[in-house]
Design an enzyme around this catalytic site. Structure first.
Site, mmCIF file in Angstrom:
data_model
loop_
_atom_site.group_PDB
_atom_site.id
_atom_site.type_symbol
_atom_site.label_atom_id
_atom_site.label_comp_id
_atom_site.label_asym_id
_atom_site.label_seq_id
_atom_site.Cartn_x
_atom_site.Cartn_y
_atom_site.Cartn_z
ATOM 1 C CG ASP A 32 51.491 41.782 26.080
ATOM 2 O OD1 ASP A 32 52.164 41.990 27.100
ATOM 3 O OD2 ASP A 32 51.458 42.565 25.111
ATOM 4 C CD GLU A 239 50.905 47.238 31.470
ATOM 5 O OE1 GLU A 239 50.531 48.146 30.722
ATOM 6 O OE2 GLU A 239 52.071 46.812 31.462
HETATM 7 O O1 FUB Z 1 52.527 44.815 24.756
HETATM 8 C C1 FUB Z 1 52.089 46.137 24.930
HETATM 9 C C2 FUB Z 1 51.703 46.397 26.325
HETATM 10 O O2 FUB Z 1 52.798 46.132 27.193
HETATM 11 C C3 FUB Z 1 50.599 45.536 26.856
HETATM 12 O O3 FUB Z 1 49.331 45.874 26.395
HETATM 13 C C4 FUB Z 1 50.823 45.730 28.303
HETATM 14 O O4 FUB Z 1 50.114 44.862 29.127
HETATM 15 C C5 FUB Z 1 52.312 45.560 28.399
HETATM 16 O O5 FUB Z 1 52.707 44.227 28.447
#
Ligand code: FUB
Length: 340
Positions: A32, A239
C-alpha cells in the site's frame, strides 16, 4: 445527468509492459505505498506486512499489521533507506488491531502520518500522528480524527494549499457498515442497479488533524454521466483511493478489489464528480492491488505492490515503482507489470 468530464478517446484496452520496475524493499514485507516528495526527496509510506499466523478470511483478518516504517530515496533506482520504526500500535492509545494503508502530508515544518486502525470496539477509524521529520518518529493523538471511519486515507494538497482527505473501503474496510456518517453495525450495500458505495472525502482543517467539513461522497460517473452501479465490479470503487493533479485536472484512482484492478476517473474539482476512464494497472500477484502516483524530477511514477517476493502470499507483499505515462489527451497508459 451530472456534469462530468468526457471519457477520453485514447483509453487503452490492452496493457503494455512497464519500462522498468524498481523493487523498493526486500528486508521487510511492505504494501500500500503512498509516495510523496518532501524537500526534494522521495518518501514512501507503506503498510508493514508480517506473518502473524491469523488465518485468511474475506475480512482481511490476516492483514494484522502492527507498525509502520518510512522509506526514502534521493533518486529513482538509487539507495532506498529504511528509516526504522515510525509508529507502533502500542503507542496509539485508542487502537485495537490492524494498522492498514497509511498516508502522510507536510504543512510548514510539520509532518502528519494518517493511518487506519480498528479501535477497541473493532471499528476502523482514521488516526493521525505528528512529527518534525518526514521519516518520523510520529506521535499519535489521543483520539482518531473526529467523524472519520473506514480506512485507506489519502491526502491530496491542491495548488491553493488546501488539503483533502479521501478514504474508505468495502468488505474488511467496513464502509458498508456506515450510513450517512452513522455506524449501523451490519452490512448494507446499495442494490445491484443502484449507485455503488463511494469513497468519502473531506477538506482538512487548518490544524491538519480534524475535518473542516462533513465527509461527502466522491461520485464516479460512467461515460453516459450516470453513477457507476454496485453490480459493476470491474469499475466500481472498492478501496485504495488516491488523487493527483495532472495538467489542471483531478485524477481519482482506486482499486476495484475483487476484480483486482487499479482504475482511474477524471474530474475538474477535488470534490468531483469524476468520470471513469479506464484501467491503469492490471491485477498483480496476490489478492490486493493498491498504489499511489506522484511526480518526481519531471516524470510521473506509479507505486504499487505485489506478492512475488513471498512466493504469492497475499498478506506478505513488497512495494515497487515504475514510470507512469500519459497519452497526449491526458489518458494514462495501462500497465501490466508482468508483460514482457
Ligand atoms: O493492507 C491492508 C489492506 O489491503 C489495505 O488497507 C487495502 O487497501 C489492501 O491493500
Amino acid at each position: 445527468k451530472m456534469d462530468g468530464i468526457e471519457t477520453l478517446s485514447i483509453s487503452d484496452t490492452t496493457a503494455v509492459s512497464p519500462d522498468k520496475v524498481y523493487p523498493l524493499t526486500s528486508d521487510l514485507f511492505t504494501a500500500d505505498p503512498s509516495a510523496h516528495v518532501f524537500n526534494g526527496r522521495l518518501y514512501v509510506y507503506p503498510s508493514h506486512d508480517f506473518e502473524s499466523g491469523i488465518p485468511e478470511d474475506d475480512l482481511g483478518s490476516h492483514f494484522n499489521m502492527m507498525d509502520y516504517h518510512v522509506f526514502s530515496m534521493d533518486s529513482v533506482g538509487g539507495k532506498v533507506t529504511d528509516h526504522g520504526l515510525a509508529l507502533h500500535i502500542d503507542n496509539v492509545p485508542w487502537a485495537g488491531r490492524q494498522m492498514w494503508a497509511p498516508d502522510a502530508a507536510k504543512k510548514g515544518d510539520d509532518y502528519f502520518l494518517y493511518f487506519p486502525v480498528k479501535d477497541k470496539d473493532d471499528i476502523f477509524r482514521i488516526g493521525v500522528a505528528t512529527g518534525k521529520n518526514p521519516e518520523g518518529p510520529f506521535s499519535a493523538l489521543e483520539k482518531p480524527i473526529g467523524g472519520s471511519y473506514s480506512m485507506d486515507p489519502a491526502v491530496f494538497m491542491d495548488d491553493d494549499g488546501k488539503y483533502y482527505m479521501y478514504f474508505g473501503g468495502i468488505w474488511g474496510g467496513q464502509l458498508q457498515k456506515w450510513d450517512n456518517g452513522k455506524y449501523i453495525g451490519e452490512d448494507k450495500y446499495p442494490e445491484a442497479d443502484e449507485p455503488a458505495l463511494s469513497p468519502k472525502m473531506a477538506m482538512l482543517a487548518e490544524d491538519m488533524v480534524s475535518f473542516a467539513e462533513e465527509p461527502r461522497d466522491v461520485v464516479v460517473l460512467d461515460e453516459k454521466g450516470k453513477p457507476i452501479v454496485t453490480s459493476d465490479n470491474d469499475r466500481r470503487f472498492f478501496e485504495a483511493a488516491w488523487v493527483h493533479k495532472y495538467k489542471n485536472r483531478y485524477y481519482l484512482s482506486y482499486s476495484t478489489g475483487d476484480t483486482h484492478k487499479i482504475v482511474y476517473a477524471i474530474g475538474d474539482s477535488p470534490y468531483g464528480p469524476f468520470t471513469y476512464q479506464g484501467v491503469l494497472l492490471d491485477p498483480v500477484l496476490g489478492w490486493t492491488n493498491h498504489h499511489s502516483i506522484v511526480e518526481y524530477n519531471g516524470k510521473w511514477w506509479l507505486f504499487f505492490h505485489d506478492s512475488s517476493l513471498s512466493g504469492g502470499k497475499t498478506h506478505l507483499r513488497s512495494v515497487k515503482m515504475t514510470e507512469l505515462k500519459y497519452h497526449p489527451d491526458g489518458s494514462i497508459q495501462r500497465i501490466n507489470a508482468y508483460v514482457e
